[in-house]
Design an enzyme around this catalytic site. Sequence first.
Site, PDB file in Angstrom:
ATOM      1  N   LYS A   1      -7.355   6.278 -14.371  1.00 31.84           N
ATOM      2  CA  LYS A   1      -7.910   4.926 -14.499  1.00 31.84           C
ATOM      3  C   LYS A   1      -8.990   4.760 -13.435  1.00 31.84           C
ATOM      4  CE  LYS A   1      -5.975   0.194 -14.552  1.00 31.84           C
ATOM      5  NZ  LYS A   1      -4.673  -0.535 -14.398  1.00 31.84           N
TER       6      LYS A   1
ATOM      7  N   SER B   1      -3.674  -3.377 -18.293  1.00 33.13           N
ATOM      8  CA  SER B   1      -5.081  -3.137 -18.002  1.00 33.13           C
ATOM      9  C   SER B   1      -5.487  -1.666 -18.096  1.00 33.13           C
ATOM     10  CB  SER B   1      -5.426  -3.639 -16.589  1.00 33.13           C
ATOM     11  OG  SER B   1      -4.676  -2.908 -15.618  1.00 33.13           O
TER      12      SER B   1
ATOM     13  N   SER C   1       0.770  -3.033 -16.669  1.00 29.98           N
ATOM     14  CA  SER C   1      -0.502  -2.423 -17.079  1.00 29.98           C
ATOM     15  C   SER C   1      -0.444  -0.940 -17.422  1.00 29.98           C
ATOM     16  CB  SER C   1      -1.559  -2.638 -15.987  1.00 29.98           C
ATOM     17  OG  SER C   1      -1.975  -3.978 -15.993  1.00 29.98           O
TER      18      SER C   1
END
Lengths: 59, 465
Positions: free
Chosen positions: B77, B152, B176
């Site tokens: 990420k 996310s 997330s």
Amino acid sequence: MTLQEWLRVAHADAQRRGLPDLKPLLEALAQATAALREAEFEREDDDAGGVTTSGDPHD
Amino acid sequence: MTDLTIQEAAGRLAAGDIRSVDLTRQCLERIAARDKELNAFIAVRGDRALADAEDADREMAAGRYRGSLHGIPVSLKDLIDVEGMPTTAASRVRAHHVASEDSPIAAALKRAGAVIIGKCNLHEFAFGTTSEDSAYGPVRNPYDASRSPGGSSGGSGAAVAAGMCLGSVGTDTGGSIRIPAAACGIVGLKPGKGELSCAGVVPLSWTLDNVGPMTRSVTDAWLMYRVMRNSSGATREPSARRVPERRESSDTLEPRTVRGLRLAVLGGYFAELLENGVRDRFEQATETLRAAGAELTHIQLPHAHLVPASYVHLVLGEAAAYHASTLDTAFDRYTRAVALRLSMGRYILAEDYVRAHRGSAALRAHVDEALTRCEALVLPTLPITPPRIGATTVDFGSRTEPLRNAMLRLTQPFNLTGHPAISLPCGGAVPPGDTKPLPVGFQIVGRRGGTIELLRVAKAIEEIL
């Protein structure tokens, strides 16, 4: 500070910062704050009881 | 080859049946073919990844095998530092940032010989559940590009599901990792609080943040977790000879036996708001487990209804503390929705922040107590099927909820309590008004300090579901 006072001050500050669209978000936050203030975690054993268990999903 | 699990690919790489450079090239080709649509990556390390893969092939050919991640293409990420690459957090606020060193997590992956193929798109500063609000545009779900992959860590979820890499590293502050894992039909592990280093990771909430793997199987999650758990030694020199993990000689995660496994299904707050198809699929899954010999009970946790209030006071307050100076100097460089939510945190009073911590402690005690009676708690991961991009509310029939609140509802409790939790795919459900089924997630929560045991339980359940 009461929640009403807090919300009034927060609204005024958001307005001053040019962020009027914060108003509905602050009102939602005030609801969450109210829920938190009403909870009495220190008395959880008296007020909330413990974990409840059941073998039946519909209980 | 891009649809192999890490375990399968590792076996073939170790045996010399495939080469890392071919596997990596195929992942890059998949990215080239699909990422214009999905937008899962912010940065792709094409030539560098191929060079790293060639190095891995040379080492393995010379008998210097580092373990199960050696030569495996993975992504991170874009909230996690990789030396020499920008860490954008999907925000224009960090447009000129370049990481001066590896985060301990990236360093651990490199020491294990993993090939870092790129950095994945996300909801800006990890502050959202849909991965729509990103300076690099919205991420799209590989199963239906009109829908969100969750967030996310949405780019990581989409990348693993679409075969662009074999595993990814996400972060989880309220769900997330688990939310996009559920929405994309993959496995996502949030380890127990503090198990994996968050150094070199842009924070959202120091109290609630976690790093964890996103993969196609529970065994793969374990393989990545055990390498990243060694990340505290980030300053050690890389060594092909060092065994990167205490039990690296064993690539088998032994599952628990489902027969006699005590599982508690969470009711009350946790079952109040579920899309019908998700409820049906979850109930089918628990019946399957019962038929296989698991012992299921149903429990309710006191104070569960206070989870959202506790969560919002912690995450808003801490996020505002981190972002205070840039909110003052670069407000317009944030996406509007994220800037407004961050601004809310500047109004949190200290007394209410403390109350939220007390609420977390009370809930933690109740979850600990529940886990003295069973091996794990089970519940859906996401109460809805992946939402359409642009949706802002969810209609549950009995009431309408803001989309963000609905998506966080079942995952954020275990960020407050710090318990390890994992999401597994458990089939699909047809969203309201649609005809095509989309992934549903099955969440399992284990004891604090018991992430490996949780993984063993999860592997047993994965085999049944």
